[in-house]
Write an enzyme that holds these catalytic residues in place. Structure first.
Site, PDB file in Angstrom:
ATOM      1  N   GLU A  15       1.430  -0.248  -5.085  1.00  0.00           N
ATOM      2  CA  GLU A  15       0.461   0.614  -5.447  1.00  0.00           C
ATOM      3  C   GLU A  15       1.238   2.016  -5.770  1.00  0.00           C
ATOM      4  O   GLU A  15       1.405   2.670  -4.572  1.00  0.00           O
ATOM      5  CB  GLU A  15      -0.833   0.688  -4.343  1.00  0.00           C
ATOM      6  CG  GLU A  15      -1.660   1.744  -4.444  1.00  0.00           C
ATOM      7  CD  GLU A  15      -2.483   2.530  -3.199  1.00  0.00           C
ATOM      8  OE1 GLU A  15      -3.581   2.662  -3.321  1.00  0.00           O
ATOM      9  OE2 GLU A  15      -1.604   2.593  -2.268  1.00  0.00           O
ATOM     10  N   ASP A  23       0.893  -1.156  -0.124  1.00  0.00           N
ATOM     11  CA  ASP A  23      -0.049   0.009   0.057  1.00  0.00           C
ATOM     12  C   ASP A  23       0.882   1.379  -0.070  1.00  0.00           C
ATOM     13  O   ASP A  23       1.995   1.261   0.519  1.00  0.00           O
ATOM     14  CB  ASP A  23      -0.892  -0.189   1.213  1.00  0.00           C
ATOM     15  CG  ASP A  23      -1.556   1.150   1.371  1.00  0.00           C
ATOM     16  OD1 ASP A  23      -2.632   1.551   0.851  1.00  0.00           O
ATOM     17  OD2 ASP A  23      -1.160   2.000   2.280  1.00  0.00           O
TER      18      ASP A  23
END
Length: 830
Positions: free
Chosen positions: A532, A477
């Site tokens: 990401e 993330d």
């Protein structure tokens, strides 16, 4: 008094604790002491391991390396490295690494597997024998660094930035060399969980914690009635606190399984009780706000034993993004067990081959969607026990599904009592000091990736989830936030290489990402690693040995943004060329996972694609026994087309957030109360309701609702990809982007895709270019009545190719292309 969780009874609190600092993220994630001011003694540098442990507290491209630890190994005596080894380490760190030495360094102690002296006892107070003994089924190794030069052959434009890229790679090589010299290699360095935290042996339990800022420490818990004077810990010269608790007289462990534990510390910020940083389980008792660390060590007969082998990584990755807590149709927090029994078979039936699970790492604020992590090694207790999670993963493997974890190494909760923030009473323990260590938009703390012990902690964390729980990989993330000092906030990336390779780049963070990708690919070669990144950094998905960052896939984040942009326009303002450009605008040889929408688009304050398209009509006109509306007809048709063209052109992998496959009718709104901001602004709550924090799978399954057709189309789309593998085919050719007809035609693999985005025009005898000769058949039709369409395509028709160049293709065939319809053709097998 006690409380229960999935069969385990935990003692209730016996004393009060203070409130932990809470984040104010509301689910919105869109996008101390300064060591450099201390006395630096570069000339005395001899890096040592804090535990097996490093003395390096700040290994940075421009900052400090601080002495903070010592190796603690069976034998108790330090084995100094040779002077030549010392000189190599000195040379590698000479120019840009400076060392903070609290005391003179005379020796370098290194933990090497198999190098323990015979007859040795474990150092300090412990005689524990379990520190580093690990039996490997087969040898696993991490390849040495390459020369990092192949990236220039792949992309010659990178040569204009070779100074930055070569410097980046030199920092990575230096870090690898220092780890080799002082830790015995990356493989041993990443086993921090075998040394820190709690470890039981035949003689008792040893607990260790790195907290150099603390002045005194004691282990407290149910086992000693929370008495801070009962079990005082000892500190070594580098800030490692340790205590050994011998077994009880009857031979039972000194800390019972399931009991609560904390570390009591006198710190520069005052006396505090904290959950151990390496805790493996953490639970919030009913009616309490702070969490408690749980000593989790069930008897051998109660530990979950994996039964099924991990699947090999598929060539085409089709990911079902999930959140365990909100995976029930009922308004409640769901469990690992229910997800295992009810949701995993659904994912398999839909045709996905991987499940990506969010919110696994413990987080005290449920509405953070799992992104404000408090306990990095602990699976969230909201959903069950660690063994329940293992059972879930094992069941997925039985079904042939990969299980990817949404791992958060980009930031941490700013909670003080149940997180890492100010763990040892200082602002700089795990994080950067001051504003650099605080993410103002996420209200969270930012790791110092130049700190040796932070790197150990995070590398060990990544390995822990793969080793202990058998996850098959990660979706990292917030990688954009990690790679740039501006965190991607209020920055528009245009693709200019100066945006990626300059002073705004956090080289320490990029080096950490290279190390963790090195580690995972070396020890777990089948693991899948997704990053990401919204910036599009070149080399992101190229191997580390070649000079890249090392991810397998990048999330193609521009695609959902483009769809949201288009959905706010009239149909006649959609540009076919713009759609195609966005979908194919990715770096050659760097793989992407495409998606039309993920959890981000489903959060309250935003809208899903289905909601953008159909809005309030979804509440009244989705029943098949009622007339439809033009908005519903348009919405269902475009919903299917958007998802198929995203999968067809957008990348080498595909992702869908659970429920979106059938156009889930509502947003996600976590239970929350009223918030009073420091500015005086009041944010209304929802009375802590779970009504919109669930997934109405019953809607997609109901054969009397139009949601069913949308779900069936998504299922057919996944199975089509499974059969033809078009996402990973090397053959892709876009033969038509017709702005007048609103037609897009392309070949991917052995399939021909025809999209008619026109709102009213249908075309008879529409000529479609193709590569291969033969008879073509319809293999997927979005207008099929099974999928909620109008059934305008004859699936029994044959389409024969004819010779002659058309749209730059050597052959062509004619089709009927109804309005707002996508049809896929394949060469007939008969």
């Amino acid at each position: 008094m006690s409380f229960a969780l999935s069969g385990i009874r935990f003692p209730a609190a016996v004393r009060g604790t203070g409130l932990a600092a809470r984040s104010g993220a509301n689910g919105d994630r869109r996008s101390g002491v300064d060591l450099s001011l201390m006395l630096l003694r570069k000339e005395t540098f001899k890096p040592r391991s804090i535990f097996g442990g490093s003395s390096i507290d700040c290994l940075s491209s421009s900052v400090t390396v601080a002495a903070s630890g010592k190796v603690l190994i069976p034998g108790g005596q330090s084995d100094g490295l040779s002077s030549s080894a010392d000189s190599v380490a000195d040379e590698q760190a000479s120019d840009d690494l400076q060392v903070l030495q609290e005391e003179p360094v005379d020796t370098v102690e290194v933990m090497y597997e198999g190098s323990m002296k015979e007859g040795g006892k474990e150092s300090v107070t412990s005689q524990a024998k379990n520190s580093v003994e690990v039996v490997e089924e087969k040898p696993r190794s991490i390849p040495p660094p390459g020369n990092g030069q192949r990236i220039y052959d792949i992309d010659p434009l990178l040569r204009g930035h070779h100074a930055h890229l070569d410097y980046r790679y030199s920092q990575y090589r230096k870090m690898r060399a220092l780890i080799d010299q002082n830790e015995g290699g990356l493989e041993l360095f990443s086993r921090g969980y075998e040394n820190f935290g709690f470890h039981r042996s035949a003689d008792g339990i040893v607990y260790r914690e790195w907290a150099p800022g603390a002045k005194a420490a004691a282990l407290i818990g149910d086992f000693n009635n929370w008495n801070p004077n009962a079990d005082v810990m000892t500190r070594n010269e580098f800030g490692v606190w340790e205590i050994f608790l011998p077994n009880n007289a009857d031979g039972s462990p000194p800390i019972p399984h399931g009991s609560r534990v904390k570390i009591h510390m006198d710190t520069p910020s005052g006396v505090k009780d904290s959950i151990p940083a390496w805790i493996k389980f953490s639970v919030q008792a009913p009616g309490e706000i702070p969490y408690n660390g749980i000593y989790y060590d069930p008897p051998e007969e109660e530990k979950y034993v994996f039964q099924h082998p991990q699947p090999k990584a598929p060539k085409s990755l089709r990911i079902y993004e999930s959140h365990v807590g909100m995976s029930s149709p009922e308004p409640k927090i769901n469990t690992y067990a229910s997800f295992r029994d009810d949701v995993l078979p659904r994912i398999k039936k839909l045709g996905y081959n991987a499940v990506q699970i969010m919110a696994i790492q413990e987080h005290s604020y449920y509405a953070s969607f799992g992104y404000h992590v408090t306990n990095f090694f602990a699976p969230s207790s909201r959903f069950g026990t660690p063994d329940d999670l293992k059972s879930l993963i094992d069941k997925a493997h039985e079904l042939g599904l990969l299980v990817l974890m949404d791992i958060v190494h980009s930031h941490a909760s700013n909670n003080v009592l149940d997180g890492l923030n100010q763990f040892d009473g200082t602002d700089t323990h795990y994080f950067h000091a001051g504003s650099r260590g605080y993410h103002w938009m996420w209200d969270s703390r930012l790791f110092n990736y130049g700190s040796w012990e932070v790197v150990r902690f995070l590398l060990s964390n990544a390995r822990w989830w793969l080793e202990e729980y058998k996850f098959d990989g990660f979706r990292f993330d917030g990688v954009t936030s990690m790679m740039y000092t501006h965190h991607g906030l209020q920055v528009s990336f245009t693709g200019n290489y100066n945006e990626y390779f300059g002073f705004a780049t956090d080289v320490d963070a990029v080096v950490y990402l290279m190390l963790v990708n090195d580690l995972i690919h070396g020890l777990f070669p089948e693991a899948v690693i997704i990053g990401e990144d919204v910036s599009g950094m070149p080399t992101f998905c190229l191997p580390v040995q070649d000079g890249g960052v090392g991810f397998d896939y990048r999330l193609h984040m521009a695609v959902p943004d483009k769809w949201i942009e288009l959905l706010q326009l009239k149909d006649e303002d959609w540009k076919m060329g713009d759609i195609v450009h966005t979908l194919i605008n990715r770096r050659w040889s760097e793989k992407c996972v495409a998606y039309a929408e993920s959890h981000d688009q489903a959060l309250v304050g935003d809208k899903t694609i289905a909601f953008w398209l159909m809005d309030k009509d979804m509440y009244d006109f989705m029943a098949l026994d009622r007339p439809s509306t033009p908005r519903i007809d348009r919405g269902i048709a475009l919903h299917k087309m958007i998802r198929l063209i995203t999968m067809g052109l957008g990348g080498e992998g595909y992702l869908n957030f659970m429920g979106n496959e059938f156009g889930h009718p509502e947003w996600i709104d976590f239970p929350r109360g009223v918030q009073h901001l420091p500015s005086g602004k009041v944010i209304p709550g929802n009375n802590y309701s779970f009504d919109k924090c669930r997934r109405r799978f019953d809607l997609g399954d109901a054969d009397y609702l139009r949601y069913r057709g949308m779900q069936e189309f998504d299922r057919a789309m996944q199975h089509l990809e499974e059969k033809y593998g078009f996402m990973t085919s090397e053959h892709q050719y876009i033969s038509r982007k017709d702005e007048g007809d609103r037609i897009i035609i392309f070949e991917r693999g052995d399939l021909v895709f025809v999209f008619n985005f026109h709102w009213s025009n249908s075309y008879f005898d529409y000529r479609v270019g193709c590569l291969k000769p033969g008879k073509y058949k319809v293999v997927l039709d979005s207008d099929d009545k099974l999928f909620g369409g109008f059934g305008r395509i004859d699936h029994n028709a044959d389409y024969f190719s004819s010779e002659g160049t058309y749209d730059n293709r050597p052959r062509s065939f004619s089709v009927y292309a109804p309005s707002r319809t996508a049809v896929v053709y394949a060469l007939s097998e008969d």
